[in-house]
Design an enzyme around this catalytic site. Sequence first.
Site, PDB file in Angstrom:
ATOM      1  N   SER A   1      -3.237   9.378  -6.328  1.00  0.00           N
ATOM      2  CA  SER A   1      -1.918  10.244  -5.849  1.00  0.00           C
ATOM      3  C   SER A   1      -1.871  11.506  -6.925  1.00  0.00           C
ATOM      4  O   SER A   1      -2.095  11.422  -7.946  1.00  0.00           O
ATOM      5  CB  SER A   1      -0.827   9.346  -5.581  1.00  0.00           C
TER       6      SER A   1
ATOM      7  N   TYR B   1       4.933   3.401 -10.029  1.00  0.00           N
ATOM      8  CA  TYR B   1       4.178   3.744  -9.093  1.00  0.00           C
ATOM      9  C   TYR B   1       3.026   4.857  -9.678  1.00  0.00           C
ATOM     10  O   TYR B   1       1.961   4.824  -9.561  1.00  0.00           O
ATOM     11  CB  TYR B   1       4.737   4.647  -7.894  1.00  0.00           C
TER      12      TYR B   1
END
Length: 251
Positions: free
Chosen positions: A141, A155
Amino acid sequence: MSFNNKVVIVTGSSTGIGAVTAVAFAKEGAKVVIVGRNEGKLKDVAKQCSAVGSAPLVIKADVTKDEDAKKIINDTIQKFGQLDVLVNNAGIFEYGDILSGKILETYDRIIAINLRAVIHLTQLAAPHLVKTKGSIVNISSAAAQMYGPPNTVAYNVSKAALDHFTKGSALELAPSGVRVNAVSPGPVETDMMTRHSSEMGVTVQDIEAAAPLKRASQSEEIADLVLFVAGDKAKGITGSVYLADNGFCLL
Protein backbone atom coordinates in the site's frame (compact mmCIF):
# COMPACT_ATOMS: atom_id res chain seq x y z
CA MET A 1 1.26 -11.34 -21.00
CA SER A 2 0.27 -14.95 -21.58
CA PHE A 3 0.17 -17.20 -18.53
CA ASN A 4 -0.74 -20.36 -20.42
CA ASN A 5 -0.06 -23.45 -18.28
CA LYS A 6 1.03 -21.28 -15.36
CA VAL A 7 -0.46 -21.97 -11.92
CA VAL A 8 -1.31 -18.84 -9.94
CA ILE A 9 -2.53 -18.50 -6.35
CA VAL A 10 -4.34 -15.26 -5.45
CA THR A 11 -5.20 -14.88 -1.77
CA GLY A 12 -8.03 -12.62 -0.68
CA SER A 13 -9.62 -13.12 -4.08
CA SER A 14 -13.27 -13.13 -3.07
CA THR A 15 -13.64 -9.39 -3.69
CA GLY A 16 -11.90 -6.18 -4.74
CA ILE A 17 -8.39 -6.18 -6.18
CA GLY A 18 -7.93 -9.89 -5.52
CA ALA A 19 -11.07 -10.90 -7.39
CA VAL A 20 -10.27 -8.74 -10.41
CA THR A 21 -6.67 -9.99 -10.43
CA ALA A 22 -7.79 -13.62 -10.37
CA VAL A 23 -10.10 -13.05 -13.34
CA ALA A 24 -7.32 -11.25 -15.22
CA PHE A 25 -4.96 -14.20 -14.75
CA ALA A 26 -7.68 -16.61 -15.90
CA LYS A 27 -8.24 -14.50 -19.01
CA GLU A 28 -4.52 -14.80 -19.82
CA GLY A 29 -4.68 -18.60 -19.68
CA ALA A 30 -3.54 -19.27 -16.10
CA LYS A 31 -4.77 -22.08 -13.90
CA VAL A 32 -5.95 -19.94 -11.03
CA VAL A 33 -6.37 -20.82 -7.37
CA ILE A 34 -8.74 -18.42 -5.63
CA VAL A 35 -8.58 -18.17 -1.85
CA GLY A 36 -10.85 -16.41 0.61
CA ARG A 37 -13.11 -16.77 3.63
CA ASN A 38 -16.47 -16.00 1.99
CA GLU A 39 -17.61 -19.08 0.10
CA GLY A 40 -20.48 -17.33 -1.64
CA LYS A 41 -18.30 -14.55 -3.02
CA LEU A 42 -15.65 -17.07 -4.06
CA LYS A 43 -18.27 -18.90 -6.13
CA ASP A 44 -19.13 -15.64 -7.90
CA VAL A 45 -15.47 -15.03 -8.73
CA ALA A 46 -15.11 -18.63 -9.90
CA LYS A 47 -17.94 -18.05 -12.39
CA GLN A 48 -16.20 -14.92 -13.68
CA CYS A 49 -12.93 -16.83 -14.11
CA SER A 50 -14.70 -19.68 -15.91
CA ALA A 51 -16.36 -17.21 -18.27
CA VAL A 52 -12.99 -16.00 -19.60
CA GLY A 53 -10.73 -19.00 -18.98
CA SER A 54 -10.56 -22.33 -17.19
CA ALA A 55 -12.44 -23.06 -13.99
CA PRO A 56 -10.35 -22.12 -10.95
CA LEU A 57 -9.53 -24.20 -7.91
CA VAL A 58 -11.59 -22.69 -5.07
CA ILE A 59 -10.14 -22.88 -1.57
CA LYS A 60 -12.04 -21.51 1.40
CA ALA A 61 -9.31 -20.63 3.88
CA ASP A 62 -8.16 -18.15 6.49
CA VAL A 63 -4.53 -17.32 5.70
CA THR A 64 -3.83 -16.43 9.33
CA LYS A 65 -4.41 -20.06 10.35
CA ASP A 66 -1.30 -22.17 9.83
CA GLU A 67 -3.19 -25.31 8.83
CA ASP A 68 -5.23 -23.34 6.28
CA ALA A 69 -2.05 -21.87 4.82
CA LYS A 70 -0.61 -25.36 4.42
CA LYS A 71 -3.86 -26.48 2.80
CA ILE A 72 -3.65 -23.70 0.20
CA ILE A 73 -0.23 -24.84 -0.99
CA ASN A 74 -0.85 -28.59 -0.62
CA ASP A 75 -4.19 -28.51 -2.48
CA THR A 76 -2.64 -26.46 -5.27
CA ILE A 77 0.23 -28.89 -5.78
CA GLN A 78 -2.08 -31.89 -5.50
CA LYS A 79 -4.40 -30.44 -8.17
CA PHE A 80 -1.91 -28.94 -10.61
CA GLY A 81 1.49 -30.40 -9.71
CA GLN A 82 3.25 -27.03 -9.73
CA LEU A 83 3.14 -23.39 -8.66
CA ASP A 84 4.35 -20.49 -10.79
CA VAL A 85 2.99 -17.32 -9.17
CA LEU A 86 1.91 -16.45 -5.63
CA VAL A 87 -0.04 -13.22 -5.19
CA ASN A 88 -0.25 -12.31 -1.50
CA ASN A 89 -3.27 -10.02 -1.64
CA ALA A 90 -5.25 -10.91 1.50
CA GLY A 91 -5.23 -8.05 3.97
CA ILE A 92 -7.27 -5.92 6.34
CA PHE A 93 -7.47 -2.30 7.39
CA GLU A 94 -8.49 -1.15 10.86
CA TYR A 95 -8.27 2.04 12.90
CA GLY A 96 -6.60 2.20 16.30
CA ASP A 97 -4.49 4.91 17.92
CA ILE A 98 -2.20 5.07 20.92
CA LEU A 99 -4.19 7.34 23.23
CA SER A 100 -7.40 5.36 22.80
CA GLY A 101 -5.60 2.27 24.07
CA LYS A 102 -6.62 0.30 20.96
CA ILE A 103 -3.40 0.34 18.96
CA LEU A 104 -1.99 -2.96 20.26
CA GLU A 105 -5.11 -5.06 19.65
CA THR A 106 -5.47 -3.42 16.24
CA TYR A 107 -1.82 -4.10 15.44
CA ASP A 108 -2.10 -7.76 16.45
CA ARG A 109 -5.05 -8.37 14.12
CA ILE A 110 -3.53 -6.45 11.22
CA ILE A 111 -0.04 -7.91 11.45
CA ALA A 112 -1.40 -11.47 11.52
CA ILE A 113 -2.86 -11.17 8.04
CA ASN A 114 -0.91 -8.33 6.41
CA LEU A 115 2.53 -9.64 7.31
CA ARG A 116 2.75 -12.95 9.19
CA ALA A 117 0.48 -14.77 6.74
CA VAL A 118 2.56 -13.46 3.83
CA ILE A 119 5.78 -14.68 5.43
CA HIS A 120 4.26 -18.09 6.14
CA LEU A 121 2.84 -18.57 2.64
CA THR A 122 6.12 -17.42 1.11
CA GLN A 123 7.99 -20.02 3.14
CA LEU A 124 5.54 -22.76 2.12
CA ALA A 125 5.46 -21.76 -1.55
CA ALA A 126 9.17 -21.11 -2.06
CA PRO A 127 10.31 -24.70 -2.71
CA HIS A 128 7.69 -25.06 -5.43
CA LEU A 129 8.49 -21.68 -6.96
CA VAL A 130 12.17 -22.60 -7.11
CA LYS A 131 11.25 -25.56 -9.33
CA THR A 132 9.39 -23.35 -11.81
CA LYS A 133 11.58 -20.24 -11.47
CA GLY A 134 8.38 -18.47 -10.49
CA SER A 135 7.52 -15.18 -8.87
CA ILE A 136 5.77 -13.61 -5.90
CA VAL A 137 3.78 -10.38 -5.92
CA ASN A 138 2.86 -8.86 -2.57
CA ILE A 139 0.02 -6.33 -2.47
CA SER A 140 1.30 -3.57 -0.25
CA SER A 141 0.00 0.00 0.00
CA ALA A 142 1.07 3.58 -0.56
CA ALA A 143 0.36 3.86 3.19
CA ALA A 144 3.73 2.20 3.76
CA GLN A 145 5.34 5.47 2.71
CA MET A 146 2.96 7.78 4.59
CA TYR A 147 2.63 8.85 8.22
CA GLY A 148 -0.97 9.67 8.87
CA PRO A 149 -3.60 9.96 10.05
CA PRO A 150 -2.48 8.77 13.49
CA ASN A 151 -5.22 6.15 13.86
CA THR A 152 -3.89 4.28 10.80
CA VAL A 153 -0.35 3.82 12.11
CA ALA A 154 -0.72 0.06 12.78
CA TYR A 155 -1.83 -0.51 9.18
CA ASN A 156 0.93 1.72 7.82
CA VAL A 157 3.53 -0.16 9.85
CA SER A 158 2.29 -3.52 8.56
CA LYS A 159 2.68 -2.40 4.95
CA ALA A 160 6.08 -0.80 5.55
CA ALA A 161 7.20 -4.11 7.05
CA LEU A 162 5.75 -5.94 4.04
CA ASP A 163 7.84 -3.78 1.70
CA HIS A 164 10.94 -4.63 3.73
CA PHE A 165 10.09 -8.34 3.65
CA THR A 166 9.58 -8.10 -0.11
CA LYS A 167 13.11 -6.80 -0.59
CA GLY A 168 14.66 -9.23 1.89
CA SER A 169 12.95 -12.28 0.42
CA ALA A 170 13.83 -11.10 -3.10
CA LEU A 171 17.49 -11.04 -2.14
CA GLU A 172 17.35 -14.51 -0.60
CA LEU A 173 15.40 -16.15 -3.42
CA ALA A 174 17.14 -14.46 -6.38
CA PRO A 175 19.95 -17.05 -6.60
CA SER A 176 17.23 -19.70 -6.97
CA GLY A 177 15.61 -17.83 -9.85
CA VAL A 178 12.54 -16.65 -7.94
CA ARG A 179 11.54 -13.01 -8.22
CA VAL A 180 9.68 -11.12 -5.46
CA ASN A 181 8.07 -7.71 -5.94
CA ALA A 182 5.31 -5.59 -4.44
CA VAL A 183 2.54 -3.45 -5.87
CA SER A 184 1.47 -0.53 -3.68
CA PRO A 185 -1.91 0.97 -4.54
CA GLY A 186 -3.18 4.25 -3.24
CA PRO A 187 -6.97 4.65 -2.95
CA VAL A 188 -8.76 2.12 -5.18
CA GLU A 189 -12.52 2.16 -5.69
CA THR A 190 -13.43 -1.02 -3.85
CA ASP A 191 -15.99 -1.91 -1.18
CA MET A 192 -13.21 -1.59 1.42
CA MET A 193 -12.37 1.96 0.37
CA THR A 194 -16.02 2.97 0.33
CA ARG A 195 -16.59 1.50 3.79
CA HIS A 196 -13.57 3.04 5.47
CA SER A 197 -13.85 6.44 3.80
CA SER A 198 -17.44 6.70 5.00
CA GLU A 199 -16.26 5.90 8.54
CA MET A 200 -13.99 8.93 8.31
CA GLY A 201 -16.73 11.11 6.82
CA VAL A 202 -14.94 11.30 3.47
CA THR A 203 -16.42 10.61 0.04
CA VAL A 204 -14.77 9.07 -3.01
CA GLN A 205 -15.04 12.50 -4.62
CA ASP A 206 -13.10 14.03 -1.70
CA ILE A 207 -10.33 11.46 -2.19
CA GLU A 208 -10.20 12.11 -5.93
CA ALA A 209 -10.00 15.85 -5.36
CA ALA A 210 -7.06 15.39 -2.98
CA ALA A 211 -5.03 13.25 -5.40
CA PRO A 212 -2.52 15.07 -7.64
CA LEU A 213 -4.00 13.25 -10.65
CA LYS A 214 -7.53 14.03 -9.39
CA ARG A 215 -8.69 10.42 -9.52
CA ALA A 216 -8.83 7.15 -7.61
CA SER A 217 -7.69 3.91 -9.21
CA GLN A 218 -9.82 1.02 -10.42
CA SER A 219 -9.03 -2.58 -9.45
CA GLU A 220 -8.34 -3.42 -13.10
CA GLU A 221 -5.38 -1.00 -13.12
CA ILE A 222 -3.80 -2.76 -10.17
CA ALA A 223 -4.43 -6.16 -11.72
CA ASP A 224 -2.69 -5.05 -14.92
CA LEU A 225 0.38 -4.06 -12.92
CA VAL A 226 0.36 -7.32 -10.95
CA LEU A 227 0.28 -9.36 -14.16
CA PHE A 228 3.14 -7.36 -15.64
CA VAL A 229 5.33 -7.76 -12.57
CA ALA A 230 4.50 -11.47 -12.27
CA GLY A 231 5.21 -12.27 -15.90
CA ASP A 232 8.17 -12.79 -18.19
CA LYS A 233 8.17 -9.19 -19.41
CA ALA A 234 9.49 -8.26 -15.96
CA LYS A 235 12.08 -11.06 -15.81
CA GLY A 236 14.82 -8.64 -14.77
CA ILE A 237 12.81 -7.04 -11.98
CA THR A 238 13.01 -8.21 -8.37
CA GLY A 239 12.90 -6.48 -4.99
CA SER A 240 10.92 -3.57 -6.42
CA VAL A 241 7.90 -1.80 -4.95
CA TYR A 242 5.63 -0.28 -7.58
CA LEU A 243 3.48 2.68 -6.54
CA ALA A 244 0.11 3.13 -8.24
CA ASP A 245 -1.24 5.94 -6.08
CA ASN A 246 -2.21 8.76 -8.46
CA GLY A 247 0.51 10.86 -6.89
CA PHE A 248 -0.54 10.73 -3.21
CA CYS A 249 2.99 10.00 -2.00
CA LEU A 250 4.17 13.22 -3.64
CA LEU A 251 2.14 15.28 -1.18
